[in-house]
Scaffold this active site. Structure first.
Site, PDB file in Angstrom:
ATOM      1  N   ARG A 103      24.720 -82.104   3.006  1.00  0.00           N
ATOM      2  CA  ARG A 103      24.990 -82.992   1.867  1.00  0.00           C
ATOM      3  C   ARG A 103      25.919 -84.150   2.242  1.00  0.00           C
ATOM      4  O   ARG A 103      26.667 -84.655   1.395  1.00  0.00           O
ATOM      5  CB  ARG A 103      25.568 -82.213   0.685  1.00  0.00           C
ATOM      6  CG  ARG A 103      24.579 -81.235   0.065  1.00  0.00           C
ATOM      7  CD  ARG A 103      25.145 -80.586  -1.183  1.00  0.00           C
ATOM      8  NE  ARG A 103      24.232 -79.553  -1.683  1.00  0.00           N
ATOM      9  CZ  ARG A 103      24.595 -78.562  -2.483  1.00  0.00           C
ATOM     10  NH1 ARG A 103      25.847 -78.454  -2.892  1.00  0.00           N
ATOM     11  NH2 ARG A 103      23.717 -77.673  -2.893  1.00  0.00           N
TER      12      ARG A 103
ATOM     13  N   ARG B 105      27.425 -87.488  -3.262  1.00  0.00           N
ATOM     14  CA  ARG B 105      28.339 -87.890  -4.323  1.00  0.00           C
ATOM     15  C   ARG B 105      29.783 -88.118  -3.893  1.00  0.00           C
ATOM     16  O   ARG B 105      30.541 -88.738  -4.647  1.00  0.00           O
ATOM     17  CB  ARG B 105      28.303 -86.847  -5.441  1.00  0.00           C
ATOM     18  CG  ARG B 105      26.958 -86.748  -6.137  1.00  0.00           C
ATOM     19  CD  ARG B 105      26.951 -85.634  -7.154  1.00  0.00           C
ATOM     20  NE  ARG B 105      27.090 -84.321  -6.508  1.00  0.00           N
ATOM     21  CZ  ARG B 105      27.206 -83.180  -7.185  1.00  0.00           C
ATOM     22  NH1 ARG B 105      27.226 -83.196  -8.517  1.00  0.00           N
ATOM     23  NH2 ARG B 105      27.313 -82.033  -6.552  1.00  0.00           N
TER      24      ARG B 105
ATOM     25  N   ARG C  47      23.686 -95.111  -7.036  1.00  0.00           N
ATOM     26  CA  ARG C  47      23.114 -94.283  -8.097  1.00  0.00           C
ATOM     27  C   ARG C  47      23.345 -94.916  -9.459  1.00  0.00           C
ATOM     28  O   ARG C  47      22.462 -94.875 -10.332  1.00  0.00           O
ATOM     29  CB  ARG C  47      23.706 -92.878  -8.054  1.00  0.00           C
ATOM     30  CG  ARG C  47      23.150 -91.997  -9.159  1.00  0.00           C
ATOM     31  CD  ARG C  47      23.319 -90.536  -8.888  1.00  0.00           C
ATOM     32  NE  ARG C  47      22.789 -89.729  -9.980  1.00  0.00           N
ATOM     33  CZ  ARG C  47      22.587 -88.415  -9.942  1.00  0.00           C
ATOM     34  NH1 ARG C  47      22.867 -87.758  -8.837  1.00  0.00           N
ATOM     35  NH2 ARG C  47      22.112 -87.767 -10.972  1.00  0.00           N
TER      36      ARG C  47
ATOM     37  N   ASP D  88      15.006 -83.541  -1.716  1.00  0.00           N
ATOM     38  CA  ASP D  88      15.328 -82.317  -2.442  1.00  0.00           C
ATOM     39  C   ASP D  88      14.329 -81.229  -2.069  1.00  0.00           C
ATOM     40  O   ASP D  88      13.160 -81.526  -1.760  1.00  0.00           O
ATOM     41  CB  ASP D  88      15.289 -82.553  -3.954  1.00  0.00           C
ATOM     42  CG  ASP D  88      15.888 -81.404  -4.731  1.00  0.00           C
ATOM     43  OD1 ASP D  88      17.139 -81.350  -4.833  1.00  0.00           O
ATOM     44  OD2 ASP D  88      15.131 -80.536  -5.207  1.00  0.00           O
TER      45      ASP D  88
ATOM     46  N   TYR E 286      12.874 -70.932  -7.955  1.00  0.00           N
ATOM     47  CA  TYR E 286      12.838 -72.037  -8.914  1.00  0.00           C
ATOM     48  C   TYR E 286      11.463 -72.142  -9.580  1.00  0.00           C
ATOM     49  O   TYR E 286      11.361 -72.418 -10.784  1.00  0.00           O
ATOM     50  CB  TYR E 286      13.163 -73.356  -8.215  1.00  0.00           C
ATOM     51  CG  TYR E 286      14.619 -73.511  -7.841  1.00  0.00           C
ATOM     52  CD1 TYR E 286      15.548 -74.001  -8.764  1.00  0.00           C
ATOM     53  CD2 TYR E 286      15.061 -73.174  -6.577  1.00  0.00           C
ATOM     54  CE1 TYR E 286      16.888 -74.151  -8.417  1.00  0.00           C
ATOM     55  CE2 TYR E 286      16.399 -73.319  -6.226  1.00  0.00           C
ATOM     56  CZ  TYR E 286      17.302 -73.804  -7.152  1.00  0.00           C
ATOM     57  OH  TYR E 286      18.631 -73.946  -6.810  1.00  0.00           O
TER      58      TYR E 286
END
Length: 347
Positions: free
Chosen positions: A26, A30, A39, A76, A150
């Protein structure tokens, strides 16, 4: 493809790059102000993933800032179920949603949409054209068990209970879901290689929720099939396996899947891993993301322990999981300086 001028790729191939390469899970995301600005300008997460210009820029941001030895594709793990025919959305504060959930919908009712993979390949092509020559480009996919959790529940779920229950009640039906994911994953990773990645990682984020027999059936066996089929197409491209939470099942995973390197989460004792994993197998990890968040003496001590324990084994420095969004930039800079200084590598 050659690893001669790519230190991380050299280590993945079991060689000695001359210093310890580093990248962080990652690392594109963010915690970076440049990511947050993009973003804000572009919209939500999926808008970024499917905008190949934006996704390429995000992939490159941490390379420009920190000079990591590996760039990880910004995408993703749920792109594969999206290509298998489920609708994918990200709800603010709620995470990803897949519909219809397979807990109450037949897999056969889904219609595959291979075109949904094309923007990802376009991102790979754009990043590959701009990466420094010495930077290894890492593609990735989710492993079948984690992706299936998922697909079955339609979202992330506590202890993956819906998928585990499905697998016990209807192993044939659940096996069909896993097989479909594995087949699509090989195609997807192969497409990433054709577009320009140097190596790939399989993320099995929820592998730790399974009992040992189920782990063998739903983690090791399908991963081994993916690795074998992928290697038949791309024999020179390394595969990193990351079965988070596998613990004592890691040696069996490493032996039976025949991955080229194994990622270790932060709960794994480096000394145990060094003793129990196959000799010479490259390892990746395994700094606790919270140690990086804390910085200071805690960071210094944790890094020193990992480096000393894996000395003599092919090692890629990384976190035990993804970087935490509140992590200060200065702590990442300090980490990179420590790794570079420990092995005489470039700064």
């Amino acid at each position: 493809m050659t690893s001669a001028n790519k230190p991380l790729l050299t280590v993945l191939s079991g060689g000695n790059s001359g210093f310890i390469p580093i990248w962080l899970m990652r690392q594109a995301g963010r915690y970076l102000p440049e990511y947050r600005a993009l973003r804000s300008a572009k919209g939500g997460f999926l808008e970024l993933v499917f905008d190949s210009d934006a996704a390429a820029e995000i992939t490159l941001q941490p390379i420009r800032r920190f000079g990591f030895d590996g760039a990880i594709l910004f995408s993703d793990i749920l792109i594969v179920p999206h290509a298998l025919g489920q609708d994918l959305a990200f709800e603010a504060g709620e995470g990803p949603r897949l519909s219809p959930p397979l807990v109450d919908t037949a897999l056969a009712s889904l219609e595959r949409v291979q075109a949904r993979l094309e923007p990802i390949y376009q991102t790979v092509e754009k990043v590959s054209a701009k990466l420094p020559e010495s930077t290894t480009f890492l593609g990735f996919a989710g492993s079948p068990w984690t992706v299936a959790t998922y697909m079955v529940a339609g979202q992330g779920s506590r202890e993956q209970a819906a998928a585990r229950d499905y697998a016990y009640r209807d192993p044939v039906g659940f096996g069909a879901i896993v097989d479909a994911i594995a087949e699509m994953t090989v195609d997807y990773l192969s497409g990433q290689v054709s577009a320009g990645v140097d190596a790939v990682q399989l993320f099995d984020s929820w592998s730790g929720s399974l009992a040992p027999i189920e782990f063998e059936r739903w983690v090791i066996a399908p991963t081994a099939r993916i690795v074998a089929d992928f290697k038949a197409r791309h024999p020179g491209v390394p595969v990193i396996g990351f079965p988070k939470g596998a613990g004592g099942k890691l040696p069996a995973y490493a032996r039976e899947t025949e991955v080229d390197a194994i990622g270790l989460d932060e709960t794994v004792d480096p000394a145990w891993a060094a003793a129990e994993l196959p000799r010479g197998l490259p390892v990746q990890g395994n700094l606790d993301p919270l140690a990086l968040l804390a910085g200071g003496e805690a960071l210094e001590r944790a890094v020193a322990h990992i480096l000393s324990t894996f000395e003599g084994r092919p090692h890629i420095f990384n976190l035990g999981h993804g970087i935490i969004k509140e992590t200060p930039i200065a702590h990442v800079e300090r980490l990179v300086a420590m790794i570079r200084g420990s092995s005489g590598g470039r700064v």
